[in-house]
Write an enzyme that holds these catalytic residues in place. Sequence first.
Site, PDB file in Angstrom:
ATOM      1  CG  ASP A   1      -1.765   1.231   1.348  1.00  0.00           C
ATOM      2  OD1 ASP A   1      -1.694   2.111   0.462  1.00  0.00           O
ATOM      3  OD2 ASP A   1      -2.519   1.337   2.334  1.00  0.00           O
TER       4      ASP A   1
ATOM      5  CE1 TYR B   1      -8.084  10.349 -11.156  1.00  0.00           C
ATOM      6  CE2 TYR B   1      -8.816  11.801 -12.933  1.00  0.00           C
ATOM      7  CZ  TYR B   1      -8.133  10.678 -12.509  1.00  0.00           C
ATOM      8  OH  TYR B   1      -7.501   9.875 -13.437  1.00  0.00           O
TER       9      TYR B   1
END
Length: 284
Positions: free
Chosen positions: A62, A170
């Site tokens: 991760d 985003y």
Amino acid sequence: MDLHDRSILLTGAGSGIGRALALQLAQHSVRLTLVGRRRAPLEEVAELVRGRGSRAHVVAADLTAPGAPAQVVAAALEAFGGLDVLVNNAGNVRAGRLESLSEAEVLAQIALNLTAPVLLTRAALPALRASGQARGQASGQASGQASGEALVVNVSSGIGLVALPFYATYAATKAGIAHFGDALRRELAGEGVRVLNVYPGATSTPMMDSSSAGAEHGFEYESAQDVAVATVEGMTGDELRVVRGGQARRRMIALDREDPAALDAVLAERKEALEQAVAAHSSL
């Protein structure tokens, strides 16, 4: 840039553009460190890479976890003895009105799309610089004058060039990683490391499965393989930018630069339909 036998660290390698990039790069007899959250798809990609004559090492991690970027770089160095290319491809998305997103959804996008690649690049730079300068000296160039011998590739987005409604966070992260790349390229001038920014348009990947936006909303889809081919061509052709997305997106980019108010008006007409089309768009 000759990719043969280069040590390449590729994030987000288990699916989508990352998977396609791994298979495209494998045709150049490279040494790939494949990074992603889930080991099973990475192992599948690794087998395909080996079947094409390249080497592969899998690192399930991760990238947003504390210390993970440095650990991933260390794993690549241990596996292949050096690092020549870093491809910052891993990313996620959650569309929708800003106030409808949870704080966790906002932070998750910033963490993976922007913070993680910045920290990963920071951790990788000593090895990349060493590779670039060593190859420059080996080719007869003076130390410090090598150009393009090592490489950082940042996979941004067409939305990093033209910010669309309902993608505020985003868009911020993808514009951010692109500007990070431009600034870093200029910071590293003459030090043997080139930086390439890639701006895919709408791409047929699992990341887009939850979106119903189509051509009528300004989304012209292409395959992940086409994006990968263009990216590798940019890597080998010493490009600074690779921009995808079709003619409609190119017109939007030009209009945004020349007359942003006119683009605002175009997007305002699509606003309601676009909001409905992307309401469920999430890869978190």
